[in-house]
Motif scaffolding. Structure first.
Motif, PDB file in Angstrom:
ATOM      1  N   ASN A  28     -20.157   2.607  30.469  1.00 50.67           N
ATOM      2  CA  ASN A  28     -19.660   1.442  31.208  1.00 50.67           C
ATOM      3  C   ASN A  28     -18.136   1.409  31.170  1.00 50.67           C
ATOM      4  O   ASN A  28     -17.500   2.148  30.420  1.00 50.67           O
ATOM      5  N   ASP A  29     -17.557   0.483  31.944  1.00 50.08           N
ATOM      6  CA  ASP A  29     -16.103   0.310  31.955  1.00 50.08           C
ATOM      7  C   ASP A  29     -15.568  -0.203  30.628  1.00 50.08           C
ATOM      8  O   ASP A  29     -14.400  -0.024  30.322  1.00 50.08           O
ATOM      9  N   ARG A  30     -16.407  -0.878  29.868  1.00 46.44           N
ATOM     10  CA  ARG A  30     -16.032  -1.379  28.541  1.00 46.44           C
ATOM     11  C   ARG A  30     -16.990  -0.742  27.543  1.00 46.44           C
ATOM     12  O   ARG A  30     -18.109  -1.202  27.360  1.00 46.44           O
ATOM     13  N   CYS A  31     -16.535   0.334  26.921  1.00 48.39           N
ATOM     14  CA  CYS A  31     -17.418   1.110  26.051  1.00 48.39           C
ATOM     15  C   CYS A  31     -16.734   1.445  24.740  1.00 48.39           C
ATOM     16  O   CYS A  31     -15.552   1.786  24.716  1.00 48.39           O
ATOM     17  N   ILE A  32     -17.513   1.364  23.663  1.00 44.59           N
ATOM     18  CA  ILE A  32     -17.058   1.762  22.334  1.00 44.59           C
ATOM     19  C   ILE A  32     -17.935   2.920  21.877  1.00 44.59           C
ATOM     20  O   ILE A  32     -19.161   2.778  21.812  1.00 44.59           O
ATOM     21  N   LEU A  33     -17.328   4.069  21.593  1.00 43.29           N
ATOM     22  CA  LEU A  33     -18.045   5.190  20.994  1.00 43.29           C
ATOM     23  C   LEU A  33     -17.756   5.171  19.503  1.00 43.29           C
ATOM     24  O   LEU A  33     -16.597   5.288  19.085  1.00 43.29           O
ATOM     25  N   LEU A  34     -18.782   5.019  18.701  1.00 40.73           N
ATOM     26  CA  LEU A  34     -18.678   4.890  17.252  1.00 40.73           C
ATOM     27  C   LEU A  34     -19.087   6.215  16.622  1.00 40.73           C
ATOM     28  O   LEU A  34     -20.277   6.490  16.452  1.00 40.73           O
ATOM     29  N   MET A  35     -18.095   7.047  16.288  1.00 36.18           N
ATOM     30  CA  MET A  35     -18.359   8.400  15.811  1.00 36.18           C
ATOM     31  C   MET A  35     -18.360   8.470  14.292  1.00 36.18           C
ATOM     32  O   MET A  35     -17.470   7.934  13.636  1.00 36.18           O
ATOM     33  N   SER A  36     -19.370   9.153  13.754  1.00 36.89           N
ATOM     34  CA  SER A  36     -19.426   9.377  12.313  1.00 36.89           C
ATOM     35  C   SER A  36     -19.909  10.797  12.052  1.00 36.89           C
ATOM     36  O   SER A  36     -20.546  11.419  12.897  1.00 36.89           O
ATOM     37  N   GLY A  37     -19.582  11.290  10.869  1.00 37.43           N
ATOM     38  CA  GLY A  37     -19.954  12.642  10.465  1.00 37.43           C
ATOM     39  C   GLY A  37     -18.932  13.169   9.484  1.00 37.43           C
ATOM     40  O   GLY A  37     -17.824  12.640   9.381  1.00 37.43           O
ATOM     41  N   ASP A  38     -19.307  14.197   8.771  1.00 40.85           N
ATOM     42  CA  ASP A  38     -18.418  14.776   7.770  1.00 40.85           C
ATOM     43  C   ASP A  38     -17.162  15.376   8.399  1.00 40.85           C
ATOM     44  O   ASP A  38     -17.112  15.607   9.611  1.00 40.85           O
ATOM     45  N   ASP A  79      -8.546   4.276  24.048  1.00 36.76           N
ATOM     46  CA  ASP A  79      -7.990   3.941  22.744  1.00 36.76           C
ATOM     47  C   ASP A  79      -8.735   4.749  21.705  1.00 36.76           C
ATOM     48  O   ASP A  79      -9.971   4.751  21.683  1.00 36.76           O
ATOM     49  N   HIS A  80      -7.986   5.448  20.863  1.00 36.10           N
ATOM     50  CA  HIS A  80      -8.564   6.356  19.872  1.00 36.10           C
ATOM     51  C   HIS A  80      -8.157   5.875  18.489  1.00 36.10           C
ATOM     52  O   HIS A  80      -6.969   5.786  18.184  1.00 36.10           O
ATOM     53  N   LEU A  81      -9.151   5.551  17.671  1.00 37.39           N
ATOM     54  CA  LEU A  81      -8.898   5.098  16.314  1.00 37.39           C
ATOM     55  C   LEU A  81      -9.545   6.044  15.323  1.00 37.39           C
ATOM     56  O   LEU A  81     -10.628   6.569  15.566  1.00 37.39           O
ATOM     57  N   ASP A  82      -8.873   6.251  14.211  1.00 33.23           N
ATOM     58  CA  ASP A  82      -9.404   7.066  13.118  1.00 33.23           C
ATOM     59  C   ASP A  82      -9.325   6.203  11.864  1.00 33.23           C
ATOM     60  O   ASP A  82      -8.239   5.880  11.390  1.00 33.23           O
ATOM     61  N   LEU A  83     -10.473   5.821  11.340  1.00 30.86           N
ATOM     62  CA  LEU A  83     -10.529   4.905  10.208  1.00 30.86           C
ATOM     63  C   LEU A  83     -10.645   5.624   8.866  1.00 30.86           C
ATOM     64  O   LEU A  83     -10.895   4.986   7.850  1.00 30.86           O
ATOM     65  N   TYR A  84     -10.427   6.937   8.845  1.00 28.74           N
ATOM     66  CA  TYR A  84     -10.590   7.711   7.612  1.00 28.74           C
ATOM     67  C   TYR A  84      -9.715   7.176   6.480  1.00 28.74           C
ATOM     68  O   TYR A  84     -10.140   7.062   5.353  1.00 28.74           O
ATOM     69  N   ARG A  85      -8.472   6.838   6.783  1.00 31.96           N
ATOM     70  CA  ARG A  85      -7.531   6.380   5.757  1.00 31.96           C
ATOM     71  C   ARG A  85      -7.501   4.854   5.603  1.00 31.96           C
ATOM     72  O   ARG A  85      -6.665   4.326   4.891  1.00 31.96           O
ATOM     73  N   SER A 106     -11.880  -0.278  29.155  1.00 35.94           N
ATOM     74  CA  SER A 106     -11.300   0.784  28.342  1.00 35.94           C
ATOM     75  C   SER A 106     -12.431   1.541  27.665  1.00 35.94           C
ATOM     76  O   SER A 106     -13.538   1.022  27.516  1.00 35.94           O
ATOM     77  N   LEU A 107     -12.138   2.732  27.299  1.00 37.03           N
ATOM     78  CA  LEU A 107     -13.011   3.509  26.430  1.00 37.03           C
ATOM     79  C   LEU A 107     -12.349   3.485  25.063  1.00 37.03           C
ATOM     80  O   LEU A 107     -11.203   3.909  24.916  1.00 37.03           O
ATOM     81  N   ILE A 108     -13.046   2.942  24.085  1.00 35.97           N
ATOM     82  CA  ILE A 108     -12.540   2.892  22.721  1.00 35.97           C
ATOM     83  C   ILE A 108     -13.375   3.855  21.893  1.00 35.97           C
ATOM     84  O   ILE A 108     -14.597   3.718  21.834  1.00 35.97           O
ATOM     85  N   ILE A 109     -12.698   4.836  21.307  1.00 33.40           N
ATOM     86  CA  ILE A 109     -13.393   5.826  20.481  1.00 33.40           C
ATOM     87  C   ILE A 109     -12.931   5.639  19.046  1.00 33.40           C
ATOM     88  O   ILE A 109     -11.734   5.660  18.764  1.00 33.40           O
ATOM     89  N   ILE A 110     -13.886   5.461  18.152  1.00 38.26           N
ATOM     90  CA  ILE A 110     -13.583   5.212  16.748  1.00 38.26           C
ATOM     91  C   ILE A 110     -14.192   6.316  15.897  1.00 38.26           C
ATOM     92  O   ILE A 110     -15.417   6.453  15.830  1.00 38.26           O
ATOM     93  N   GLU A 111     -13.314   7.125  15.279  1.00 37.12           N
ATOM     94  CA  GLU A 111     -13.780   8.117  14.312  1.00 37.12           C
ATOM     95  C   GLU A 111     -13.931   7.448  12.953  1.00 37.12           C
ATOM     96  O   GLU A 111     -13.187   6.537  12.621  1.00 37.12           O
ATOM     97  N   TRP A 112     -14.889   7.898  12.182  1.00 36.23           N
ATOM     98  CA  TRP A 112     -15.220   7.320  10.877  1.00 36.23           C
ATOM     99  C   TRP A 112     -15.675   5.868  11.048  1.00 36.23           C
ATOM    100  O   TRP A 112     -15.358   4.990  10.255  1.00 36.23           O
ATOM    101  N   ALA A 113     -16.445   5.637  12.106  1.00 37.14           N
ATOM    102  CA  ALA A 113     -16.924   4.293  12.431  1.00 37.14           C
ATOM    103  C   ALA A 113     -17.883   3.747  11.383  1.00 37.14           C
ATOM    104  O   ALA A 113     -18.115   2.537  11.333  1.00 37.14           O
ATOM    105  N   ASN A 114     -18.421   4.604  10.530  1.00 35.95           N
ATOM    106  CA  ASN A 114     -19.319   4.145   9.472  1.00 35.95           C
ATOM    107  C   ASN A 114     -18.593   3.211   8.499  1.00 35.95           C
ATOM    108  O   ASN A 114     -19.226   2.548   7.688  1.00 35.95           O
TER     109      ASN A 114
END
Length: 147
Positions: A28-38, A79-85, A106-114
Motif C-alpha cells: 500500500n501507499d502507507r506500508c511498514i516492512l518490519l525486518m528481522s533476522g541475524d 524511510d529506512h531505520l536500523d534499530l540494532y544500536r 511512504s514506505l518505512i523499512i525497519i531493520e531489527w524490528a524485533n
C-alpha cells in the motif's frame, strides 16, 4: 497463500531481487516492512534492492544514524531505520520515529524490528513482518506475514 503471507527459499541474489520485484507491487501507499533476522541474513541487501527497484541510489545502512530517508525522482519516499544500536525508547523517540507516521504515504523499512512492540504501530498502515533466516552462504529463507 498470498505473497504477503508466505515462505520462500531463495538460492542466490538474483532470486532475492526477483522476490522483491514480485513483492513490491502488493504494498500500500502507507506500508511498514518490519525486518528481522541475524546479522548477515539479508536485511540490508534487501533494503538496497528495494531502493534500487524504486529508483533510489546510494542506500546505506543507518546503523549509527538510526534513520535515513530517500526519495526517487518522482517524489516517492522511503524511510529506512536500523534499530540494532537502539538502547532504549528515548533513542527511538529522538530519531523522529513516531513523526514518520504523519506522512500521507511512504514506505518505512525497519531493520531489527524485533526490538519494537508491533502493537504500538499505527493500525492505518499496512504492516508486514519479514523474517530472514540464513540457511547457507547463499541460501535464505524469507517468511512474510501481515501483522
Amino acid at each position: 497463500m498470498t505473497i504477503l503471507n508466505s515462505q520462500h527459499i531463495l538460492k542466490n541474489l538474483q532470486e532475492l531481487k526477483s522476490f522483491w520485484q514480485d513483492f513490491l507491487p502488493h504494498l500500500n501507499d502507507r506500508c511498514i516492512l518490519l525486518m528481522s533476522g541475524d546479522v548477515g541474513a539479508g536485511k540490508t541487501t534487501s533494503v538496497q534492492m528495494i531502493a534500487g527497484e524504486l529508483g533510489m541510489r546510494d542506500v546505506q545502512s543507518p546503523s549509527f544514524a538510526i534513520h535515513l530517508r530517500y526519495e526517487n525522482a518522482e517524489g516517492k519516499a522511503m524511510d529506512h531505520l536500523d534499530l540494532y544500536r537502539l538502547k532504549d525508547d528515548d533513542d527511538l523517540e529522538s530519531s523522529g520515529f513516531w513523526d514518520l507516521f504523519a506522512q500521507k504515504n511512504s514506505l518505512i523499512i525497519i531493520e531489527w524490528a524485533n526490538r519494537l512492540d508491533f502493537d504500538y504501530l499505527p493500525l492505518n498502515w499496512q504492516r508486514i513482518e519479514v523474517r530472514f533466516e540464513k540457511l547457507s552462504d547463499t541460501e535464505r529463507k524469507i517468511t512474510t506475514r501481515q501483522v
